[in-house]
Design an enzyme around this catalytic site. Structure first.
Site, mmCIF file in Angstrom:
data_model
loop_
_atom_site.group_PDB
_atom_site.id
_atom_site.type_symbol
_atom_site.label_atom_id
_atom_site.label_comp_id
_atom_site.label_asym_id
_atom_site.label_seq_id
_atom_site.Cartn_x
_atom_site.Cartn_y
_atom_site.Cartn_z
ATOM 1 N N ARG A 131 29.101 -103.816 34.816
ATOM 2 C CA ARG A 131 27.682 -103.507 34.617
ATOM 3 C C ARG A 131 27.014 -104.519 33.677
ATOM 4 N NH1 ARG A 131 25.763 -98.953 36.426
ATOM 5 N NH2 ARG A 131 27.806 -98.014 36.586
ATOM 6 N N LEU A 145 21.344 -100.030 34.498
ATOM 7 C CA LEU A 145 21.563 -101.284 33.771
ATOM 8 C C LEU A 145 22.060 -100.998 32.358
ATOM 9 C CD1 LEU A 145 18.405 -103.240 35.003
ATOM 10 C CD2 LEU A 145 20.775 -103.488 35.793
ATOM 11 N N ASN A 165 9.919 -96.540 33.794
ATOM 12 C CA ASN A 165 10.589 -95.926 34.953
ATOM 13 C C ASN A 165 9.728 -94.781 35.467
ATOM 14 O OD1 ASN A 165 12.745 -95.379 36.791
ATOM 15 N ND2 ASN A 165 13.407 -93.687 35.479
ATOM 16 N N THR A 166 9.807 -94.563 36.776
ATOM 17 C CA THR A 166 9.249 -93.337 37.330
ATOM 18 C C THR A 166 10.399 -92.517 37.890
ATOM 19 O OG1 THR A 166 7.694 -92.336 38.894
ATOM 20 C CG2 THR A 166 8.699 -94.403 39.584
ATOM 21 N N HIS A 167 10.373 -91.228 37.594
ATOM 22 C CA HIS A 167 11.476 -90.353 37.981
ATOM 23 C C HIS A 167 10.918 -89.161 38.756
ATOM 24 C CE1 HIS A 167 15.414 -88.499 37.746
ATOM 25 N NE2 HIS A 167 14.813 -87.366 37.418
ATOM 26 N N ASP A 186 17.243 -91.771 32.215
ATOM 27 C CA ASP A 186 16.185 -90.770 32.353
ATOM 28 C C ASP A 186 15.786 -90.123 31.023
ATOM 29 O OD1 ASP A 186 16.049 -91.322 35.054
ATOM 30 O OD2 ASP A 186 17.498 -89.784 35.591
HETATM 31 C C1 GAR Z 1 10.846 -92.703 43.770
HETATM 32 O O1 GAR Z 1 10.661 -91.337 44.049
HETATM 33 C C2 GAR Z 1 11.410 -92.860 42.366
HETATM 34 O O2 GAR Z 1 10.933 -91.917 41.472
HETATM 35 C C3 GAR Z 1 12.870 -92.662 42.627
HETATM 36 O O3 GAR Z 1 13.120 -93.409 43.789
HETATM 37 C C4 GAR Z 1 11.974 -93.286 44.631
HETATM 38 C C5 GAR Z 1 11.647 -94.661 45.179
HETATM 39 O O4 GAR Z 1 10.846 -94.562 46.306
HETATM 40 N N1 GAR Z 1 13.646 -93.091 41.512
HETATM 41 C C6 GAR Z 1 14.694 -92.411 41.049
HETATM 42 O O5 GAR Z 1 15.117 -91.403 41.563
HETATM 43 C C7 GAR Z 1 15.351 -93.023 39.825
HETATM 44 N N2 GAR Z 1 16.081 -92.035 39.113
HETATM 45 P P1 GAR Z 1 10.543 -95.818 47.259
HETATM 46 O O6 GAR Z 1 11.868 -96.482 47.611
HETATM 47 O O7 GAR Z 1 9.847 -95.228 48.435
HETATM 48 O O8 GAR Z 1 9.662 -96.753 46.486
#
Ligand code: GAR
Length: 200
Positions: A68, A96, A110-112, A148
Site C-alpha cells: 500500500r 491509500l 471524500n464523498t461517502h 471514512d
Molecule cells: C459514490 O457513491 C461514492 O460515494 C462511492 O462510490 C460512488 C462512486 O460513483 N464511494 C465510496 O463508497 C467510498 N467509500 P461513480 O463511480 O458513479 O462516480
C-alpha cells in the site's frame, strides 16, 4: 472528444468506477488538473472526453501482500506531476496510506454514500439497506488516514423506499452527491484559495 483544457487545475480527482461523480465535478467546471484511476474504468474515458489528463496508476495486487505504501507513493507522484494542491476522492477503490495525507494535509476530500459516522466502508449502501433504516444519505468530509473519518463538511439525507435494491438506493444517493460534492469542493477551494501556491 473536446480539445484538451489548458493546464489550469489545482484539483486531482481519484476514481475507480463509472465516474458519474467525476462527471458532475467536471460539469461544475472545477479546476481539475488530473484524474487518477487505479484500474481501467469508465472514469478514464470521462476524463479524456472532457479534455482532462487521465492517469492510470494500475493496482495489480488486490491480495494481502499489496504494498500500500509503494502504491500510495506512485499516486502522490502522479498528482505532484500535474501540480495538484487538493485531492477529491470520487469512488476510489484503494485505501491509500499516510503519505497522501501528509503531502496534502487537510486537503484530501471524500464523498461517502451514507450519513457518517453510520455505515463506514465500501458496502455502505448495502449495509444501510440491511440495517432497515428509513433514511440514509451522503457525507462529504476531509479524509484522513482512518477510513471514512475526518471533519464533515456537508451531509444530506435521502429516504430508503419500500422495494429499494442496493442499486436503486445508491442511485438516489448519487443523485445528491452529484450536486453536493461539486458545490462543497468549490466552497472548500475558495476557503483555501489564499493558501494555494500561485503558478505562473
Ligand atoms: C459514490 O457513491 C461514492 O460515494 C462511492 O462510490 C460512488 C462512486 O460513483 N464511494 C465510496 O463508497 C467510498 N467509500 P461513480 O463511480 O458513479 O462516480
Amino acid at each position: 472528444m473536446q480539445q484538451p483544457r489548458p493546464d489550469r487545475g489545482v484539483l486531482g480527482v481519484l476514481a475507480s468506477g463509472t465516474g458519474s461523480i467525476l462527471e458532475a465535478i467536471l460539469g461544475a467546471d472545477l479546476p481539475v488538473a488530473v484524474v487518477v484511476v487505479d484500474r481501467p474504468c469508465r472514469a478514464m474515458d470521462v476524463a479524456r472526453d472532457a479534455g482532462v489528463p487521465a492517469q492510470l496508476v494500475a493496482r495489480t495486487d488486490f491480495g494481502a501482500a499489496f504494498d500500500r505504501a509503494a502504491y500510495t507513493a506512485r499516486v502522490v507522484e502522479a498528482l505532484e506531476r500535474h501540480g495538484v494542491q487538493a485531492v477529491a476522492m470520487a469512488g476510489f477503490g484503494t485505501v491509500l496510506s499516510a503519505a497522501v495525507f501528509e503531502r496534502f494535509p487537510g486537503r484530501v476530500l471524500n464523498t461517502h454514500p451514507a450519513l457518517l459516522p453510520a455505515f463506514k466502508g465500501w458496502h455502505a449502501v448495502r449495509a444501510a439497506l440491511e440495517a432497515g433504516v428509513a433514511e440514509t444519505g451522503c457525507t462529504v468530509h476531509i479524509a484522513t488516514e482512518a477510513v471514512d473519518e475526518g471533519p464533515i463538511l456537508a451531509q444530506e439525507s435521502v429516504p430508503v423506499l419500500p422495494g429499494d435494491s442496493e442499486d436503486s438506493l445508491h442511485e438516489r444517493i448519487k443523485a445528491v452527491e452529484r450536486r453536493l460534492y461539486p458545490a462543497t469542493i468549490a466552497s472548500f477551494l475558495t476557503s483555501i484559495n489564499d493558501k494555494l501556491e500561485t503558478r505562473t
